[in-house]
Design a protein around this motif. Structure first.
Motif, PDB file in Angstrom:
ATOM      1  N   LEU A  64      11.115  61.874  87.092  1.00 19.23           N
ATOM      2  CA  LEU A  64      11.134  61.881  88.553  1.00 19.23           C
ATOM      3  C   LEU A  64       9.733  62.071  89.125  1.00 19.23           C
ATOM      4  O   LEU A  64       9.392  61.492  90.162  1.00 19.23           O
ATOM      5  N   CYS A  65       8.919  62.865  88.427  1.00 26.74           N
ATOM      6  CA  CYS A  65       7.533  63.052  88.857  1.00 26.74           C
ATOM      7  C   CYS A  65       6.754  61.746  88.747  1.00 26.74           C
ATOM      8  O   CYS A  65       5.970  61.407  89.641  1.00 26.74           O
TER       9      CYS A  65
ATOM     10  N   PRO B 175      17.697  63.887  94.926  1.00 24.97           N
ATOM     11  CA  PRO B 175      17.206  64.389  96.221  1.00 24.97           C
ATOM     12  C   PRO B 175      15.693  64.309  96.393  1.00 24.97           C
ATOM     13  O   PRO B 175      15.209  64.075  97.498  1.00 24.97           O
ATOM     14  N   THR B 176      14.932  64.487  95.312  1.00 23.17           N
ATOM     15  CA  THR B 176      13.472  64.485  95.456  1.00 23.17           C
ATOM     16  C   THR B 176      12.909  63.091  95.727  1.00 23.17           C
ATOM     17  O   THR B 176      11.764  62.954  96.139  1.00 23.17           O
ATOM     18  N   LEU B 177      13.720  62.059  95.490  1.00 18.14           N
ATOM     19  CA  LEU B 177      13.272  60.685  95.721  1.00 18.14           C
ATOM     20  C   LEU B 177      13.838  60.096  97.008  1.00 18.14           C
ATOM     21  O   LEU B 177      13.435  59.007  97.428  1.00 18.14           O
ATOM     22  N   LEU B 178      14.759  60.812  97.631  1.00 11.97           N
ATOM     23  CA  LEU B 178      15.537  60.254  98.737  1.00 11.97           C
ATOM     24  C   LEU B 178      14.686  59.884  99.948  1.00 11.97           C
ATOM     25  O   LEU B 178      14.969  58.903 100.642  1.00 11.97           O
ATOM     26  N   SER B 179      13.637  60.631 100.203  1.00 11.05           N
ATOM     27  CA  SER B 179      12.849  60.404 101.422  1.00 11.05           C
ATOM     28  C   SER B 179      11.873  59.239 101.305  1.00 11.05           C
ATOM     29  O   SER B 179      11.282  58.836 102.305  1.00 11.05           O
TER      30      SER B 179
ATOM     31  N   TYR C 290       8.181  69.113  92.314  1.00 11.31           N
ATOM     32  CA  TYR C 290       7.719  70.460  91.999  1.00 11.31           C
ATOM     33  C   TYR C 290       8.394  71.486  92.911  1.00 11.31           C
ATOM     34  O   TYR C 290       8.832  72.553  92.443  1.00 11.31           O
ATOM     35  N   GLY C 291       8.488  71.197  94.190  1.00 11.31           N
ATOM     36  CA  GLY C 291       9.117  72.123  95.125  1.00 11.31           C
ATOM     37  C   GLY C 291      10.566  72.415  94.773  1.00 11.31           C
ATOM     38  O   GLY C 291      11.025  73.559  94.865  1.00 11.31           O
ATOM     39  N   ALA C 292      11.302  71.371  94.363  1.00 15.20           N
ATOM     40  CA  ALA C 292      12.704  71.572  93.971  1.00 15.20           C
ATOM     41  C   ALA C 292      12.803  72.490  92.762  1.00 15.20           C
ATOM     42  O   ALA C 292      13.664  73.374  92.705  1.00 15.20           O
TER      43      ALA C 292
END
Length: 369
Positions: free
Chosen positions: A105-106, A144-148, A358-360
């Motif tokens: 994901l990163c 969720p980390t890619l959704l935006s 990272y935040g997640a």
């Protein structure tokens, strides 16, 4: 006297008749003109109503056409449209897993940030059919980390469709994945070739973190003086090198030897294509219209030293000469991961280049739904 009176009355009668006629004519003329004016006003009003009505009809038709176009655009949501500019960044998941690790994901997030004006495509073998934009949005909600990110797209990995009209289709139809010892890697080696052949763009492994844009369109990543990598490369659509590589893939197939269909294939085809015996590691060089990028561009930390990414550095490296960093996940048999608060090099890379992921992790939020 009588005669004079008679003449007087006759003249008076004539004057009276004339006056009456004149008055009567004026009245009729006024009525006629009023009629004409009223008629003209009425016709103008009708014309205005017809025009307004026509405009309303046109507006309705335009709305219908617009809605049809929206529906058509939604129905025509496909890979060809998204990659029509031949500048996509592509990632592959050739297993059925739908919970890729944080490093994957990163890698995708970092690419979406660095190449914000280009489509980032993540092909997943375990993903269901994507037939519309709405389907793709629903699929992306699982991450969720890619959704935006509006430039990230998820598509199912359908190898038979991807291999169609390439030398790889006949090989794929004959091969038995169950008897292949390195099928996950071999299938990924073939798939990236077919995708770049059809659409052009850049392919990246899912353990590569992008840190700045690659400034050239057609490139190969030199790993050492003896080898070229296939973990990251970029070529234009229908480039001759890609076709030669697919032919070599089939003609010299040996799935039992790890790397034979990947970095070793690129190495042998590239040496023939460029008519060279070894690669330069001191600087970027040209081979026809392909730039051979030196090891510092992607491999400032070589694969024998991969653990350095998971260690604390007294002085963090700047990687000023690099475009992306390959973390050598295949070598990571110890299953090391980025740990928040560890102050390791990989933690700093996550913080800087994939802050959403990272935040997640920092707040113990789920990265899969």
């Amino acid at each position: 006297m009588l005669k004079r009176l008679r003449i007087f009355f006759i003249l008076l009668f004539i004057v009276a008749v004339g006056f009456y006629y004149r008055a009567s004519y004026k009245e009729k003329t006024f009525d006629y003109m009023s009629f004409i004016m009223a008629k003209a006003i009425n016709m103008k009003a009708k014309s205005s109503e017809q025009t307004e009505g026509q405009e309303n009809i046109n507006t309705i038709e335009d709305t219908v056409i617009s809605e049809k176009n929206k529906t058509s655009n939604s129905e025509s949501f496909n890979l060809e449209d998204i990659l029509s500019q031949n500048n996509g960044i592509m990632f592959l998941e050739t297993t059925d897993r739908m919970d890729p690790p944080a490093l994957v994901l990163c890698a995708i997030e970092s690419a979406a940030r660095i190449y914000y004006d280009r489509p980032i495509i993540f092909f997943m073998k375990g993903l269901n059919e994507i037939k519309s934009e709405e389907d793709e949005k629903i699929a992306r909600k699982h991450f969720p980390t890619l959704l935006s990110f509006k430039n990230i797209y998820l598509f199912p990995l359908k190898m038979e469709e991807i291999f169609k009209d390439t030398p790889l289709l006949h090989w794929y139809e004959k091969i038995n994945p169950k008897t292949e010892s390195h099928w996950i890697h071999v299938s990924a080696d073939g798939t990236r070739l077919a995708l770049i052949w059809k659409y052009g763009g850049i392919y990246m492994d899912t353990d590569i973190i992008s840190i700045r844009p690659i400034p050239v369109e057609r490139f190969m990543a030199v790993e050492s003086f003896a080898y070229s990598s296939n973990g990251v490369f970029g070529l234009s659509q229908h480039h001759k090198f890609t076709w030669l590589s697919m032919e070599n893939f089939v003609q010299n197939y040996d799935g039992g030897r790890w790397g034979h269909q990947g970095p070793q294939l690129f190495t042998r085809v590239l040496k023939q294509f460029c008519n060279i015996s070894e690669f330069s590691i001191l600087g970027d060089t040209m081979c026809r219209n392909i730039t051979l990028l030196n090891p510092q561009r992607f491999y400032p930390i070589s694969y024998p030293s991969w653990r350095l990414y998971y260690q604390v550095w007294e002085n963090l490296p700047t990687f000023n000469d690099s475009y992306a960093l390959h973390l050598w996940n295949y070598m990571n048999s110890e299953h090391r991961t980025m740990t928040t608060g560890s102050n390791t090099l990989v933690e700093h890379l996550f913080q800087q280049f994939c802050p959403s992921t990272y935040g997640a992790l920092l707040w113990n939020e789920s990265i899969h739904l």
